[in-house]
Design an enzyme around this catalytic site. Structure first.
Site, PDB file in Angstrom:
ATOM      1  N   THR A 144     -17.763  -1.674   2.419  1.00  0.00           N
ATOM      2  CA  THR A 144     -16.500  -1.489   3.142  1.00  0.00           C
ATOM      3  C   THR A 144     -16.703  -0.399   4.193  1.00  0.00           C
ATOM      4  OG1 THR A 144     -15.834   0.112   1.487  1.00  0.00           O
ATOM      5  CG2 THR A 144     -15.074  -2.145   1.159  1.00  0.00           C
ATOM      6  N   LYS A 146     -11.983   2.930 -14.992  1.00  0.00           N
ATOM      7  CA  LYS A 146     -12.355   1.510 -14.868  1.00  0.00           C
ATOM      8  C   LYS A 146     -12.728   0.919 -16.238  1.00  0.00           C
ATOM      9  CE  LYS A 146     -11.826   0.922 -10.367  1.00  0.00           C
ATOM     10  NZ  LYS A 146     -10.811   0.014  -9.805  1.00  0.00           N
ATOM     11  N   ASP A 157       3.372   2.844  -4.021  1.00  0.00           N
ATOM     12  CA  ASP A 157       2.418   3.767  -4.636  1.00  0.00           C
ATOM     13  C   ASP A 157       2.305   3.324  -6.089  1.00  0.00           C
ATOM     14  OD1 ASP A 157       1.258   5.818  -6.102  1.00  0.00           O
ATOM     15  OD2 ASP A 157       2.175   7.413  -4.911  1.00  0.00           O
ATOM     16  N   VAL A 158       1.125   2.858  -6.473  1.00  0.00           N
ATOM     17  CA  VAL A 158       1.004   2.216  -7.799  1.00  0.00           C
ATOM     18  C   VAL A 158       1.199   3.185  -8.957  1.00  0.00           C
ATOM     19  CG1 VAL A 158      -0.470   0.336  -6.971  1.00  0.00           C
ATOM     20  CG2 VAL A 158      -1.538   2.441  -7.855  1.00  0.00           C
ATOM     21  N   TYR A 186     -13.897   8.069 -12.593  1.00  0.00           N
ATOM     22  CA  TYR A 186     -13.777   6.675 -12.148  1.00  0.00           C
ATOM     23  C   TYR A 186     -14.267   5.731 -13.251  1.00  0.00           C
ATOM     24  CZ  TYR A 186     -14.542   2.718  -8.885  1.00  0.00           C
ATOM     25  OH  TYR A 186     -14.529   1.502  -8.243  1.00  0.00           O
ATOM     26  N   ASP A 196       0.876  -1.182   0.000  1.00  0.00           N
ATOM     27  CA  ASP A 196       0.000   0.000   0.000  1.00  0.00           C
ATOM     28  C   ASP A 196       0.908   1.225   0.000  1.00  0.00           C
ATOM     29  OD1 ASP A 196      -2.271   1.766   0.322  1.00  0.00           O
ATOM     30  OD2 ASP A 196      -3.340   0.068   1.188  1.00  0.00           O
TER      31      ASP A 196
END
Ligand code: NAP
Length: 249
Positions: free
Chosen positions: A189, A158, A61-62, A154, A38
């Site tokens: 979540t 996606k 960090d992607v 988003y 993460d």
């Protein structure tokens, strides 16, 4: 619990909470050794200490290409292989086509779209060198349908994850690396509940879900485990919906 991932090494991004954490717990319970990543190292180290087994925490960090190179290099040096990559890290947006801000657009595209590509770019070759395996790209129903008519950035990111998945699946089709997208609907979540519980948006999520409830992170994680395992050995480039029927409408 099945032990379909015994002897496998699995890297999960955005792993410290929500669907990522549930995925770590599920893959570990099925026998995998986890690379728990993460943005911040501490929550990864905390989760590593909690989950039974010998796992490796790493800050990743992607959106940072250099960090991908470092982490994948460390996995190869220290663990010798990578069998499963779960590109789970993601951030949302609420803006519509009219009011989405340029800043939020850039952030969402960077984490959700660029981050997934970089994961495949650096993780895929190590999976191939390890003898083949599985990449699971955590996408969304909004990669396919319009949802509630907001979250424009988003949806853009996606949607790209969904089509990049098919493109990469074809690239690696004969080389043992399977790539599939997993499309959660609205999942209960902690973060989602904290933000939306009791709001009209929460009501709309529930009302729009044919099963009449939100999903659980563990239900998404169980599907990740299926796509990660050889139970899905002839499945590549496909889309798996964990959405209580949302996209059936
Ligand atoms: P979450 O609890 O917010 O988890 C996302 C994780 O990604 C967080 O730990 C977050 O860290 C991390 N992250 C953010 N930016 C990152 C970066 N640049 N590099 C690495 N990690 C980063 O959300 P979630 O609901 O579990 O979502 C997981 C995935 O499922 C996402 O891809 C999301 O789009 C997808 N999804 C979720 C739902 C849902 O209803 N929950 C529905 C459809 C799809 P911080 O907490 O430090 O920001």
């Amino acid at each position: 619990m099945l032990a379909r991932l015994q002897g496998k090494v699995a890297l999960v991004t955005g792993a410290s909470g929500g669907i990522g954490e549930a995925t770590v717990r599920r893959l570990a319970a099925e026998g995998a050794r986890l690379v728990i990543t993460d943005v911040e190292h501490k929550p990864c180290a905390d989760l590593t200490a909690e989950v039974p087994g010998d796992h490796l925490p790493a800050a990743l960090d992607v959106t940072d290409e250099r960090q991908w190179q470092d982490v994948v290099g460390k996995v190869e040096r220290d663990l010798g292989r990578l069998d499963v990559l779960v590109n789970n890290a993601g951030i949302g947006s609420l803006g519509t086509v009219e009011d989405e801000s340029r800043d939020r657009w850039d952030q969402v595209i960077a984490v959700d779209q660029l981050g997934t590509w970089l994961g495949m770019k650096y993780g895929g070759p190590l999976i191939e060198r390890s003898g083949g395996g599985s990449i699971v790209n955590v996408c969304s129903i909004l990669g396919t349908v319009g949802g509630l008519g907001n979250s424009l950035a988003y949806a853009a990111a996606k949607g790209a994850v969904r089509t990049m998945t098919k493109n990469a699946a074809l690239h690696w089709a004969t080389r043992g690396v399977r790539v599939n997208s997993l499309h959660p609907g609205f999942i209960e979540t902690r973060q989602l509940l904290e933000r939306f519980s009791g709001t009209p948006r929460h009501t709309a999520m529930l009302a729009g879900t044919p099963m009449g409830r939100l999903g659980q992170a563990g239900e998404v994680a169980a599907s990740v485990a299926f796509l990660a395992s050889e139970d899905s050995g002839f499945i590549t480039g496909s889309e798996l919906y964990v959405d209580g029927g949302w996209t059936a409408q």
